[in-house]
Structures are given as structure tokens and as C-alpha cells.
Design a protein around this motif. Structure first.
Motif: not given
Length: 346
Positions: A300, A317, A338
Motif C-alpha cells: 500500500p 491500494v 496509505f
């Protein structure tokens, strides 16, 4: 839902309530995010659906694209994303949509939504799947456990019978078998899968043909101006588990097959599974040496200008099937957020 995902959901709620996604979009140097999708279906999954993480509803995808427009985030192709990274002073924040594995529901349910929003996307194709001879082993073990009240696990010459009458027991059995397969070398995993599926009369080839598009169906994507066709190996093996020569063959042969089918030589690549167990520095170097312009992982994070020097190890992601509340779209769209979460959990 496991404790892990319950904790993640709580974190999503807190992040949304504190307006953190908006702050990260304003303050972070992240220019955008690549979203990972697999399946798109109209209905909610069954109570026992451990692979539901890979599945989003059609209406949720539609909402995501509407919400991104409302947030003034552009949906762009991978190639345009690279252009924007090279000129960070130009253009708005962006999202790249990517779909792995060539599921037939991408044609039936996702493509009309993507057309309605004029949203470009990349479709990563594992060629053995489209040939109808791939092994979607994660779905196979779910299907078998779903219909059984008990399953037999064999190891080191001994057989253990595991009760799977309740949903919780099915989840435990799935996790046990899934992670056993993930940790095995590919030849041993294939042997275990063959033994397990044959014991319950499960037809892997039919499953593949049912779930994955044919080459004829895939031509609708190859000819679509919104679609970029990418490579995803031949057999969807975890490349880090293979000898280097075999890993390179999986990558190059998939490109050759797609080029033979469509006259298009893919420049973009997706590592199967894409996490640390599946790909690393050796695979990143292979992708670069084999001439791919980009290669995406499932680690991520957001996209930054420095990724122009690391184009074969791009983060993504997951647009996760466990988190389909409308307010979570703001979280998914925040690449910088993220990136920080990845540092905390990595």
C-alpha cells in the motif's frame, strides 16, 4: 470478519471522522494512488466468503467514480499518471484503476460502469487463465469448504478430519489451508491442490472457464480505448518462489501470448499476489530488464515523483470488498495516508 479487519475498519472510521483523508490530500506530496480491483458483482457475498476481500459491488464502484469526481480527483491511465508524476506542478490529484485476473464479471458488471464514467483502466491478464487451464486455487478451496460439513487435511502421511459445519469453522479451515499453500514451494502447492480438489470432485478447469473471460470476450477490452492491457504472468505463480529463469519465462511468455492474440505488446505488468512473499528486488529487476515500463505490487501507498526511479515496484491500494461504505472512498483515495499507514504496519 477477523480481528485484523475489524481493527482496520475502526481505523477507517476514525480517519474519516477526523477529516484526515482531506488533510493528507492537501498536505501530502503524494500525487495519486493506484487502486487494485479484482471482481465486480451486483450482490453481497455469502456469509462464508473469505475471498470477498477481492469483490466489490457494482453500485459501490459506481459510487466510487462519482465520489472521485466530486473530490476533484481525476481517473487517469497508467501512462498519464507517469506524465503527471514527471510534472508535479501540473494537473490535479489522480487515481489509476487496475483490475487483476480477467474475471468475466469485469466484462458483465464493471465495464458498463467504467464506460458510463468514461474511466480509463488497466486490465492485467494471466494468459493460462484465459486459455481455460489456470488454477484459481484460492477460490477452489473456498468453494469446497463452503459445501462440506468436514474436510480432510493430509500432511506427512497422516490425515486429519476438520469440522466445517459452522461459518467460524469454515473460516478457520480456509485460513489454515490457504496459508499452508502460500508457504509451500509452487510444485508442492500444486500437488496439494490437485490432491485436495480431486478428493472432493472439484473441476479446476471448469471453474477457470466459468470465472475467467475467453480470448474472444477479452477482445472487447483489447479494442476499448479506455482499456490498457497489461501482463500478469502465464500461470499466476508467486514469482519469488520460482527459479529466476522460470520467473522470467512466466513474464515474457505472457507478453508474447497477448501480443499474438491482439497485436498489442503489454508494457505494464502486475506481480501475482504482489506482497513481500511474492515479489521483491529480484523480480523488480527482472521486470525492468525485460522492458516493462511499470510493474505494480500490492504494497500500500501513494505515488510520488520519486517513483519515476522505481517504476517496477509501484504501490497499490486495494479497493477492498470488506470496506464498501461510501465514506471510506475518501480514505481509499488518499495515497499519502496509505503511505503512512504502510510505514506503521510494515
Amino acid at each position: 470478519m477477523s480481528l485484523k479487519y475489524t481493527a482496520i475498519r475502526s481505523a477507517f472510521e476514525l480517519l474519516w471522522l477526523t477529516n484526515m483523508p482531506r488533510l493528507f490530500r492537501m498536505l501530502s506530496k503524494s500525487r495519486g494512488v493506484i487502486l487494485t480491483l479484482h471482481r465486480v458483482l451486483p450482490d453481497d457475498p455469502a456469509d462464508f466468503s473469505p475471498n470477498a476481500i477481492l469483490q466489490v459491488r457494482t453500485d459501490f464502484l459506481d459510487y466510487c467514480l462519482s465520489r472521485l469526481r466530486a473530490l476533484e480527483i481525476d481517473v487517469v491511465s497508467l501512462d498519464e499518471a507517469l506524465e503527471r508524476l514527471a510534472a508535479p506542478e501540473k494537473g490535479r490529484a489522480f487515481v489509476v484503476l487496475t483490475f487483476d485476473d480477467a474475471y468475466r464479471d469485469n466484462l458483465v458488471h464493471a465495464l458498463p460502469v467504467l464506460h458510463a464514467h468514461e474511466a480509463p483502466f488497466t486490465l492485467y491478464v494471466p494468459t493460462a487463465f484465459v486459455d481455460g487451464v489456470g488454477q484459481l486455487w484460492w477460490q477452489a478451496i473456498e468453494d469446497i469448504i463452503a459445501r462440506q460439513d468436514a474436510v480432510a487435511f493430509s500432511e506427512n502421511g497422516e490425515t486429519e478430519y476438520v469440522d466445517t459445519r459452522s461459518v467460524a469453522q469454515k473460516v478457520d479451515a480456509f485460513n489454515r489451508l490457504y496459508w499452508r499453500m502460500r508457504k509451500l514451494p509452487e510444485p508442492e502447492r500444486l500437488a496439494l491442490l490437485a490432491d485436495f480438489t480431486s478428493a472432493y470432485g472439484y473441476d479446476l478447469a471448469r471453474q477457470c472457464r466459468d470465472l475467467i473471460m475467453s480470448w474472444q470476450e477479452l477482445r472487447l477490452f483489447a479494442g476499448d480505448p479506455l482499456c490498457t492491457i497489461g501482463a500478469h504472468t502465464v500461470n499466476h505463480y508467486e514469482l519469488a518462489k520460482l527459479p529466476e529463469t522460470q520467473a522470467a519465462e512466466e513474464m515474457t511468455q505472457s507478453v508474447s501470448v497477448i501480443e499474438a492474440q491482439f497485436g498489442i505488446r503489454p508494457r505494464h505488468f502486475s506481480y501475482p499476489l504482489g506482497g513481500p512473499l511474492s515479489c521483491g528486488p529480484r523480480e523488480f529487476a527482472l521486470a525492468r530488464d525485460l522492458g516493462f515500463r511499470t510493474a505494480v505490487t500490492t504494497r500500500p501507498g501513494g505515488l510520488y515523483p520519486h517513483h519515476l526511479d522505481r517504476l517496477t515496484e509501484l504501490p497499490r491500494v486495494s479497493l477492498n470488498g470488506y470496506f464498501q461504505k461510501p465514506r471510506y472512498v475518501d480514505v481509499f483515495a488518499s495515497g499519502g495516508l496509505f503511505t503512512q499507514l504502510g510505514k506503521l504496519t510494515g
